[in-house]
Write a protein that holds these residues in place. Structure first.
Motif, PDB file in Angstrom:
ATOM      1  N   ASN A  63     -40.334  -2.289   4.843  1.00 18.06           N
ATOM      2  CA  ASN A  63     -40.209  -3.587   5.496  1.00 18.06           C
ATOM      3  C   ASN A  63     -39.301  -3.433   6.704  1.00 18.06           C
ATOM      4  N   PRO A  64     -39.642  -4.095   7.804  1.00 16.89           N
ATOM      5  CA  PRO A  64     -38.757  -4.001   8.959  1.00 16.89           C
ATOM      6  C   PRO A  64     -37.406  -4.628   8.630  1.00 16.89           C
ATOM      7  N   ALA A  65     -36.376  -4.087   9.228  1.00 20.05           N
ATOM      8  CA  ALA A  65     -35.029  -4.595   8.991  1.00 20.05           C
ATOM      9  C   ALA A  65     -34.913  -6.015   9.531  1.00 20.05           C
ATOM     10  N   VAL A  66     -34.194  -6.832   8.811  1.00 16.80           N
ATOM     11  CA  VAL A  66     -33.913  -8.183   9.264  1.00 16.80           C
ATOM     12  C   VAL A  66     -32.702  -8.099  10.196  1.00 16.80           C
ATOM     13  N   VAL A  67     -32.853  -8.639  11.380  1.00 20.05           N
ATOM     14  CA  VAL A  67     -31.764  -8.614  12.348  1.00 20.05           C
ATOM     15  C   VAL A  67     -31.038  -9.949  12.276  1.00 20.05           C
TER      16      VAL A  67
END
Length: 181
Positions: A63-67
């Motif tokens: 999953n893409p990192a949450v910024v």
């Protein structure tokens, strides 16, 4: 038979996934896999001792990192004026160190930062939404007014004048003297 007998070799490979996988060292049991795209991947570990070989598949979802971002609001206040950098509302990634600068107008003096506790030294670490305010005051000027023995001046002594304001002085000559204009 393996040469030398009993030597185990391992290898990581990509079976499927939406992008490519790069292994830090595909020939070790423990490796780091880096994914080019977010999604679900099937990775395969193959072990071979020369006599027998086996595989085991692992399914990984990347999953893409949450910024996390926060807003820094920078205001100005006071009778003076000036500019700040940054100014207004600005969004920063969590953990960003923001350096605040304040430049007073010619008529003003910068007296410091107020607002959230992190603002006072002019460096703000963005760990939450914060508000910092640059404080400007108008410059003041000191006039020391005095007259000799042949007249008076009013007001006399130390007189403070705020930038943009006027100060009137009254000169009164002693008897027999005059003020040249």
């Amino acid at each position: 038979l393996p040469n030398p007998p009993g030597t185990l070799t391992t290898s990581w490979t990509q079976v499927s996934g939406p992008g490519t996988v790069t292994f830090s060292n595909p020939a070790t049991l423990s490796t780091i896999a880096t994914f080019s795209l977010a999604g679900t991947y099937t990775l395969r570990l193959t072990a071979n001792d020369g006599a027998l070989a086996t595989t085991n598949d692992v399914i990984i979802t990347d999953n893409p990192a949450v910024v996390i971002t926060y807003t820094l609001t920078v205001n100005t206040t006071g009778a003076g004026s000036g500019t700040t950098n940054p100014s207004g509302n600005n969004t920063y990634i969590s953990g960003t160190l923001v350096t605040l600068t304040a430049t007073p107008a010619v008529s003003s003096t910068f007296t410091g930062w107020t607002g959230d506790a992190d603002c006072f030294d002019g460096s703000v670490t963005m760990t939450a939404a914060k508000t910092c305010t640059a404080n400007f005051v108008l410059k003041t000027y000191t006039i020391t007014a005095s007259a000799g023995s042949n007249g008076t001046i009013f007001p006399s002594g130390v007189v403070t004048v705020t930038h943009g304001n006027n100060q009137t002085f009254t000169f009164t000559p002693a008897s027999g003297y005059q003020v040249n204009t």
